[in-house]
Design a protein around this motif. Structure first.
Motif, PDB file in Angstrom:
ATOM      1  N   ALA A 115     -12.479  58.816   2.437  1.00  0.00           N
ATOM      2  CA  ALA A 115     -13.595  59.539   1.825  1.00  0.00           C
ATOM      3  C   ALA A 115     -14.676  59.841   2.844  1.00  0.00           C
ATOM      4  CB  ALA A 115     -14.168  58.715   0.671  1.00  0.00           C
ATOM      5  N   ARG A 116     -14.933  58.877   3.728  1.00  0.00           N
ATOM      6  CA  ARG A 116     -15.976  59.083   4.755  1.00  0.00           C
ATOM      7  C   ARG A 116     -15.526  60.117   5.776  1.00  0.00           C
ATOM      8  NH1 ARG A 116     -19.398  60.523   7.248  1.00  0.00           N
ATOM      9  NH2 ARG A 116     -21.143  59.418   8.270  1.00  0.00           N
ATOM     10  N   LEU A 117     -14.239  60.149   6.091  1.00  0.00           N
ATOM     11  CA  LEU A 117     -13.716  61.141   7.033  1.00  0.00           C
ATOM     12  C   LEU A 117     -13.889  62.549   6.486  1.00  0.00           C
ATOM     13  CD1 LEU A 117     -12.177  62.075   9.529  1.00  0.00           C
ATOM     14  CD2 LEU A 117     -10.040  61.451   8.373  1.00  0.00           C
ATOM     15  N   GLU A 118     -13.595  62.739   5.206  1.00  0.00           N
ATOM     16  CA  GLU A 118     -13.789  64.054   4.608  1.00  0.00           C
ATOM     17  C   GLU A 118     -15.254  64.465   4.663  1.00  0.00           C
ATOM     18  OE1 GLU A 118     -13.340  66.469   0.443  1.00  0.00           O
ATOM     19  OE2 GLU A 118     -14.413  64.598   0.688  1.00  0.00           O
ATOM     20  N   LEU A 119     -16.146  63.525   4.406  1.00  0.00           N
ATOM     21  CA  LEU A 119     -17.580  63.816   4.462  1.00  0.00           C
ATOM     22  C   LEU A 119     -18.024  64.133   5.883  1.00  0.00           C
ATOM     23  CD1 LEU A 119     -18.755  61.042   1.997  1.00  0.00           C
ATOM     24  CD2 LEU A 119     -19.144  63.497   1.697  1.00  0.00           C
ATOM     25  N   ALA A 120     -17.443  63.468   6.869  1.00  0.00           N
ATOM     26  CA  ALA A 120     -17.778  63.759   8.259  1.00  0.00           C
ATOM     27  C   ALA A 120     -17.436  65.207   8.611  1.00  0.00           C
ATOM     28  CB  ALA A 120     -17.040  62.794   9.189  1.00  0.00           C
ATOM     29  N   ILE A 121     -16.300  65.676   8.106  1.00  0.00           N
ATOM     30  CA  ILE A 121     -15.905  67.064   8.341  1.00  0.00           C
ATOM     31  C   ILE A 121     -16.862  68.016   7.633  1.00  0.00           C
ATOM     32  CG2 ILE A 121     -14.089  68.774   7.896  1.00  0.00           C
ATOM     33  CD1 ILE A 121     -12.085  66.428   8.220  1.00  0.00           C
ATOM     34  N   ALA A 122     -17.212  67.687   6.385  1.00  0.00           N
ATOM     35  CA  ALA A 122     -18.136  68.529   5.623  1.00  0.00           C
ATOM     36  C   ALA A 122     -19.509  68.599   6.284  1.00  0.00           C
ATOM     37  CB  ALA A 122     -18.265  67.994   4.200  1.00  0.00           C
ATOM     38  N   LEU A 123     -19.930  67.491   6.905  1.00  0.00           N
ATOM     39  CA  LEU A 123     -21.259  67.420   7.521  1.00  0.00           C
ATOM     40  C   LEU A 123     -21.254  67.827   8.984  1.00  0.00           C
ATOM     41  CD1 LEU A 123     -22.334  64.022   5.913  1.00  0.00           C
ATOM     42  CD2 LEU A 123     -23.298  66.273   5.385  1.00  0.00           C
ATOM     43  N   GLY A 124     -20.079  68.171   9.517  1.00  0.00           N
ATOM     44  CA  GLY A 124     -20.002  68.601  10.917  1.00  0.00           C
ATOM     45  C   GLY A 124     -20.163  67.477  11.912  1.00  0.00           C
ATOM     46  N   GLU A 125     -19.752  66.249  11.541  1.00  0.00           N
ATOM     47  CA  GLU A 125     -19.885  65.090  12.421  1.00  0.00           C
ATOM     48  C   GLU A 125     -18.576  64.892  13.183  1.00  0.00           C
ATOM     49  OE1 GLU A 125     -22.842  62.576   9.399  1.00  0.00           O
ATOM     50  OE2 GLU A 125     -20.684  62.159   9.439  1.00  0.00           O
ATOM     51  N   ALA A 126     -18.384  65.662  14.238  1.00  0.00           N
ATOM     52  CA  ALA A 126     -17.106  65.659  14.946  1.00  0.00           C
ATOM     53  C   ALA A 126     -16.795  64.304  15.578  1.00  0.00           C
ATOM     54  CB  ALA A 126     -17.112  66.746  16.018  1.00  0.00           C
ATOM     55  N   SER A 164      -9.176  65.098   3.969  1.00  0.00           N
ATOM     56  CA  SER A 164      -9.821  65.686   5.148  1.00  0.00           C
ATOM     57  C   SER A 164      -9.025  66.877   5.680  1.00  0.00           C
ATOM     58  CB  SER A 164      -9.978  64.633   6.245  1.00  0.00           C
ATOM     59  OG  SER A 164      -8.713  64.082   6.615  1.00  0.00           O
ATOM     60  N   GLU A 165      -7.689  66.767   5.647  1.00  0.00           N
ATOM     61  CA  GLU A 165      -6.841  67.876   6.107  1.00  0.00           C
ATOM     62  C   GLU A 165      -7.004  69.092   5.194  1.00  0.00           C
ATOM     63  OE1 GLU A 165      -2.076  68.974   6.599  1.00  0.00           O
ATOM     64  OE2 GLU A 165      -2.698  66.899   6.209  1.00  0.00           O
ATOM     65  N   ARG A 166      -7.069  68.852   3.889  1.00  0.00           N
ATOM     66  CA  ARG A 166      -7.267  69.964   2.952  1.00  0.00           C
ATOM     67  C   ARG A 166      -8.603  70.653   3.195  1.00  0.00           C
ATOM     68  NH1 ARG A 166      -5.045  66.428  -1.006  1.00  0.00           N
ATOM     69  NH2 ARG A 166      -7.182  65.846  -1.561  1.00  0.00           N
ATOM     70  N   LEU A 167      -9.640  69.843   3.445  1.00  0.00           N
ATOM     71  CA  LEU A 167     -10.955  70.426   3.685  1.00  0.00           C
ATOM     72  C   LEU A 167     -10.955  71.261   4.958  1.00  0.00           C
ATOM     73  CD1 LEU A 167     -13.914  70.831   3.067  1.00  0.00           C
ATOM     74  CD2 LEU A 167     -14.396  68.609   4.141  1.00  0.00           C
ATOM     75  N   THR A 208     -21.569  75.775   3.537  1.00  0.00           N
ATOM     76  CA  THR A 208     -22.744  74.985   3.881  1.00  0.00           C
ATOM     77  C   THR A 208     -23.987  75.849   3.745  1.00  0.00           C
ATOM     78  OG1 THR A 208     -22.566  75.571   6.233  1.00  0.00           O
ATOM     79  CG2 THR A 208     -21.467  73.555   5.510  1.00  0.00           C
ATOM     80  N   GLY A 209     -25.136  75.203   3.680  1.00  0.00           N
ATOM     81  CA  GLY A 209     -26.379  75.954   3.558  1.00  0.00           C
ATOM     82  C   GLY A 209     -26.514  76.572   2.178  1.00  0.00           C
ATOM     83  N   ARG A 210     -27.228  77.677   2.118  1.00  0.00           N
ATOM     84  CA  ARG A 210     -27.481  78.363   0.851  1.00  0.00           C
ATOM     85  C   ARG A 210     -27.505  79.856   1.125  1.00  0.00           C
ATOM     86  NH1 ARG A 210     -31.949  76.503   0.448  1.00  0.00           N
ATOM     87  NH2 ARG A 210     -33.128  78.390   0.883  1.00  0.00           N
ATOM     88  N   PRO A 211     -26.704  80.640   0.423  1.00  0.00           N
ATOM     89  CA  PRO A 211     -25.835  80.285  -0.708  1.00  0.00           C
ATOM     90  C   PRO A 211     -24.536  79.640  -0.245  1.00  0.00           C
ATOM     91  CG  PRO A 211     -25.569  82.591  -0.212  1.00  0.00           C
ATOM     92  CD  PRO A 211     -26.658  82.087   0.704  1.00  0.00           C
ATOM     93  N   ARG A 212     -23.820  79.018  -1.186  1.00  0.00           N
ATOM     94  CA  ARG A 212     -22.553  78.381  -0.833  1.00  0.00           C
ATOM     95  C   ARG A 212     -21.698  78.134  -2.072  1.00  0.00           C
ATOM     96  NH1 ARG A 212     -26.181  74.172  -0.834  1.00  0.00           N
ATOM     97  NH2 ARG A 212     -25.618  72.303  -2.015  1.00  0.00           N
ATOM     98  N   LEU A 213     -20.445  77.869  -1.792  1.00  0.00           N
ATOM     99  CA  LEU A 213     -19.473  77.408  -2.783  1.00  0.00           C
ATOM    100  C   LEU A 213     -19.130  75.977  -2.419  1.00  0.00           C
ATOM    101  CD1 LEU A 213     -17.189  77.739  -4.963  1.00  0.00           C
ATOM    102  CD2 LEU A 213     -15.775  78.714  -3.129  1.00  0.00           C
ATOM    103  N   THR A 214     -19.326  75.032  -3.318  1.00  0.00           N
ATOM    104  CA  THR A 214     -19.000  73.650  -2.994  1.00  0.00           C
ATOM    105  C   THR A 214     -17.493  73.478  -2.954  1.00  0.00           C
ATOM    106  OG1 THR A 214     -19.068  72.902  -5.304  1.00  0.00           O
ATOM    107  CG2 THR A 214     -21.136  72.823  -4.054  1.00  0.00           C
ATOM    108  N   ARG A 215     -17.037  72.497  -2.211  1.00  0.00           N
ATOM    109  CA  ARG A 215     -15.602  72.300  -2.038  1.00  0.00           C
ATOM    110  C   ARG A 215     -14.993  71.668  -3.287  1.00  0.00           C
ATOM    111  NH1 ARG A 215     -18.347  68.436   0.477  1.00  0.00           N
ATOM    112  NH2 ARG A 215     -17.605  66.279   0.602  1.00  0.00           N
TER     113      ARG A 215
END
Length: 262
Positions: A200-211, A241-244, A107-114
């Motif tokens: 798809a939305r669950l994976e994004l929630a994890i990526a965005l930190g939306e617990a 989501s589990e992989r992420l 997350t942030g910058r710099p970063r590696l996208t998933r």
């Protein structure tokens, strides 16, 4: 008279293209690329800035960025790196970052996208906002970057969210599209499409930190009456989501059928 094409084909020898990208901080740029495993082949900060890196046969050079450059826009510069198989590069950079920082800079910058199995590209976003995009060489030529015109309803929303997530690195935009799509089309969509959208939305929630949001989405997904056949069909999407979570936590990735085929 000879044509330009004839003149070009008459040239003997090989060409090498090396991108010259802007840099706002020599120290931060050196730290990031060295953490990824790039070797410094040239380094100078006075009388002017010039940095050169190499990783295998990938060469990246940097000079001083303009005064008006805004790294936060992440549209500073870029480079496309075409490779035969994308996943090994993503794995190598993930392992290098964990070795250096104890975690992946995701997350942030710099970063590696998933990276998701079957995905054809990922990006390195450096401290200046340059995007180094690794693309699988056999990525379909007719790839639809704006969402498929053949789809409708929630299926089209899911595809649009995929474009935002994988090709534009816009997780917030993808999440917003899915939230609107689920509210608008969820009731009339098939249970399979609802499951795909929620996964798809669950994976994004994890990526965005939306617990909190993530927990709610997980409960909604588990409550869907999916048949055994449907769960098998959606296995990769349901595991996203589990992989992420595992990738962010540093757990070794499971080799899936999709990655084994690569």
């Amino acid at each position: 008279m000879p044509t330009h094409a004839t003149k070009a084909t008459a040239i003997r020898g090989q060409e090498t293209t090396v991108p010259l990208l802007p840099c706002v901080s020599a120290d931060e740029t050196l730290a990031f690329y060295q953490a990824l495993g790039f070797a410094v082949t040239y380094q100078m900060t006075r009388p002017y800035l010039y940095l050169a890196f190499r990783w295998r046969d990938i060469h990246l050079h940097f000079g001083k960025g303009s005064k008006n450059l805004d790294p936060s826009e992440e549209s500073t510069g870029g480079c496309l790196v075409l490779v035969d198989t994308v996943e090994p590069y993503h794995r190598a950079f993930s392992e290098a970052l964990r070795a250096k920082y104890g975690k992946v800079l995701a997350t942030g910058r710099p970063r590696l996208t998933r990276f998701r199995p079957g995905q054809s590209r990922f990006s390195l976003v450096d401290p200046t906002g340059n995007n180094i995009i690794f693309i699988q060489r056999d990525e379909p030529e007719d790839l639809e970057y704006g969402g498929s015109a053949k789809l409708t309803g929630l299926a089209k929303v899911i595809d649009n969210a995929r474009i935002l997530r994988e090709f534009k690195n816009d997780d917030k935009g993808a999440a917003r599209a899915l939230d609107i799509g689920l509210a608008r089309f969820g009731a009339e969509a098939t249970v399979v499409d609802r499951a795909r959208a929620l996964a798809a939305r669950l994976e994004l929630a994890i990526a965005l930190g939306e617990a909190t949001q993530g927990q709610s989405l997980k409960q909604q997904l588990q409550a869907l009456p999916l048949s055994k056949e449907a769960r098998s069909q959606l296995a990769e999407e349901l595991k996203a989501s589990e992989r992420l979570e595992n990738w962010l936590a540093g757990a070794p990735p499971r080799r899936t059928r999709a990655t084994r085929r690569r």
